[in-house]
Design a protein around this motif. Structure first.
Motif, short mmCIF file in Angstrom:
data_model
loop_
_atom_site.label_atom_id
_atom_site.label_comp_id
_atom_site.label_asym_id
_atom_site.label_seq_id
_atom_site.Cartn_x
_atom_site.Cartn_y
_atom_site.Cartn_z
N LEU A 64 -26.38 17.76 -21.30
CA LEU A 64 -26.11 18.01 -19.89
C LEU A 64 -24.66 17.78 -19.49
CD1 LEU A 64 -29.33 16.34 -18.47
CD2 LEU A 64 -28.96 18.73 -19.02
N VAL A 65 -23.81 17.33 -20.43
CA VAL A 65 -22.40 17.08 -20.10
C VAL A 65 -21.53 17.71 -21.17
CG1 VAL A 65 -22.84 14.94 -18.84
CG2 VAL A 65 -22.47 14.87 -21.33
N LYS A 66 -20.24 17.83 -20.85
CA LYS A 66 -19.28 18.34 -21.82
C LYS A 66 -18.11 17.36 -21.91
CE LYS A 66 -17.09 21.37 -18.38
NZ LYS A 66 -17.99 21.00 -17.27
N GLU A 67 -17.27 17.56 -22.90
CA GLU A 67 -16.13 16.68 -23.09
C GLU A 67 -15.23 16.72 -21.85
OE1 GLU A 67 -14.18 17.74 -26.69
OE2 GLU A 67 -15.75 16.93 -27.98
N GLY A 68 -14.81 15.53 -21.43
CA GLY A 68 -13.95 15.41 -20.26
C GLY A 68 -14.70 15.13 -18.97
N ASP A 69 -16.03 15.26 -18.97
CA ASP A 69 -16.79 15.01 -17.75
C ASP A 69 -16.77 13.52 -17.41
OD1 ASP A 69 -17.39 17.63 -17.45
OD2 ASP A 69 -19.50 17.48 -18.02
N LEU A 70 -16.69 13.23 -16.13
CA LEU A 70 -16.79 11.87 -15.63
C LEU A 70 -18.25 11.57 -15.33
CD1 LEU A 70 -14.93 9.47 -14.82
CD2 LEU A 70 -15.07 10.32 -12.47
N VAL A 71 -18.77 10.46 -15.86
CA VAL A 71 -20.18 10.13 -15.69
C VAL A 71 -20.30 8.74 -15.08
CG1 VAL A 71 -20.95 11.60 -17.58
CG2 VAL A 71 -20.35 9.22 -18.07
N LYS A 72 -21.40 8.53 -14.39
CA LYS A 72 -21.71 7.22 -13.82
C LYS A 72 -22.77 6.54 -14.67
CE LYS A 72 -23.00 8.78 -9.83
NZ LYS A 72 -22.83 10.22 -10.01
N GLN A 73 -22.86 5.24 -14.52
CA GLN A 73 -23.89 4.49 -15.25
C GLN A 73 -25.28 5.00 -14.85
OE1 GLN A 73 -23.76 0.28 -14.62
NE2 GLN A 73 -25.20 -0.18 -16.25
N GLY A 74 -26.10 5.32 -15.85
CA GLY A 74 -27.45 5.81 -15.59
C GLY A 74 -27.57 7.32 -15.55
N ASP A 75 -26.45 8.03 -15.57
CA ASP A 75 -26.52 9.50 -15.58
C ASP A 75 -27.16 10.00 -16.87
OD1 ASP A 75 -25.33 9.66 -13.15
OD2 ASP A 75 -23.40 10.44 -13.85
N VAL A 76 -28.02 11.03 -16.76
CA VAL A 76 -28.66 11.61 -17.94
C VAL A 76 -27.63 12.44 -18.70
CG1 VAL A 76 -30.47 13.14 -18.78
CG2 VAL A 76 -30.92 11.62 -16.84
#
Length: 351
Positions: A64-76
């Protein structure tokens, strides 16, 4: 004569220009000179790396994510295929339903035996009184007594069946909970707030136990490491004030603090005998950026850029004006967040 005069003026011009350059350089060095009690060292903006890993061998279903994406704790981040696990869960739930049916049957048997015991007790008491009055024979009383003993024994067996059924339910419940946990673990979530650095798998690939799917830069732990000589490291305290500047914009600094001073020298000569050799000892120092400041600029902060870290050896030391001007600080309580992001930035690099 004119040619000689022209050459003379050229020489004079070169000397004047050279003097101007040297004077400017001296002025710049005086501007950046550090007052007593403050020292500096070269370093780079760094952060710890964490991995999103599988606990058991499963096929990658979706990323569900790609390189460079900013994620929060708990994000799938990644979903693994759980078809086999869901089949196991269905089987275990069926077993639990069967165990519950057995428990209900065992409880019904206990109730029946308790009713038989009550009837056998009534008959045993009646025959005992009749035996005392010679109204029945000893053989007839013995039959009543044996029926009571048999009913009591059967009740014990039925009660044991209830206990066994309850134990079986507990076993199947534990299996169901374990499989449900395995299904939940098949959804890989971000353990921290950060930025995706590497995407290591693609949909359809099978991850082994502990297989890494993504590597994330943990932006909740941003710091700079530098090395100071022994005399400075000995005077430095954990918690001391610090500043960080970066090479691409050295006129701006960010507040920080000393979070670690190594108890061991990092560069040690083979034989430390003379004072000059002891001065070669260098100690690793970590300058931590406050988490609240990182959170304020988290969308801009990256790791890898080089810069300079400054630390206070003495609480009485005063920061020079050029380290106080345009300093990136935490906003005061209730104040608005600064509009222009000025926290240290860098191109993402691996560690």
């Amino acid at each position: 004569m004119a040619v000689k005069l022209s050459k003379k003026w050229i020489v004079v011009a070169i000397v004047v220009a050279g003097g101007g350059v040297l004077g400017y350089q001296h002025w710049k060095s005086m501007q950046s000179a550090l007052p007593p009690g403050i020292v500096s060292g070269n370093g780079r903006i760094e952060a710890t790396l964490v991995d999103a890993s599988a606990k058991e061998p499963l096929r990658v279903k979706k990323i569900l994510v790609k390189e460079g994406d900013l994620v929060k704790q708990g994000d799938v981040l990644v979903q693994l295929d759980t078809v086999t696990l869901e089949a196991e869960l269905a089987k275990e739930k069926a077993s639990m339903a069967g165990a519950k049916h057995e428990l209900a049957a065992a409880k019904s048997s206990v109730a029946q035996q308790q009713a038989r015991i009550r009837l056998a007790q009534i008959e045993e008491r009646r025959d005992r009184k009749l035996l005392e009055g010679d109204a029945v024979s000893q053989r007839e009383y013995d039959v009543s007594k044996a029926a009571l003993d048999s009913a009591t024994a059967t009740l014990s067996a039925a009660q044991a069946g209830v206990a066994a059924a309850q134990a079986q339910i507990e076993v199947t419940q534990a299996s169901v909970a374990k499989t449900e946990s395995r299904i939940r673990d098949a959804t890989l979530v971000s353990p921290t707030a950060g930025r995706v650095l590497y995407r290591l798998v693609e949909p359809g690939e099978v991850l082994g136990p502990g297989g890494k799917a993504l590597t994330i830069v943990d932006l909740s732990n941003v710091y700079m490491e530098l090395f100071l000589p022994a005399e400075h490291a000995a005077a430095l305290k954990v918690g001391a004030e610090a500043r960080i500047t970066v090479d691409y914009n050295p006129t701006r600094s960010a507040i920080a603090y000393v979070s670690f001073v190594s108890p061991e020298a990092q560069f040690t000569p083979k034989q430390v005998e003379t004072k000059s050799e002891r001065e070669k000892l260098m100690f690793r120092v970590k300058i931590q950026v406050p988490p609240d400041l990182v959170e304020q600029y988290i969308e801009r902060i990256k790791t890898g850029i080089r810069g300079v870290g400054y630390v206070k050896l003495s609480d009485a030391a005063v920061w020079p004006a050029w380290l106080q001007k345009d300093v990136v600080n935490l906003p005061k309580s209730g104040s608005a967040q600064p509009a222009a992001p000025t926290a240290p930035e860098a191109a993402a690099t691996s560690k």
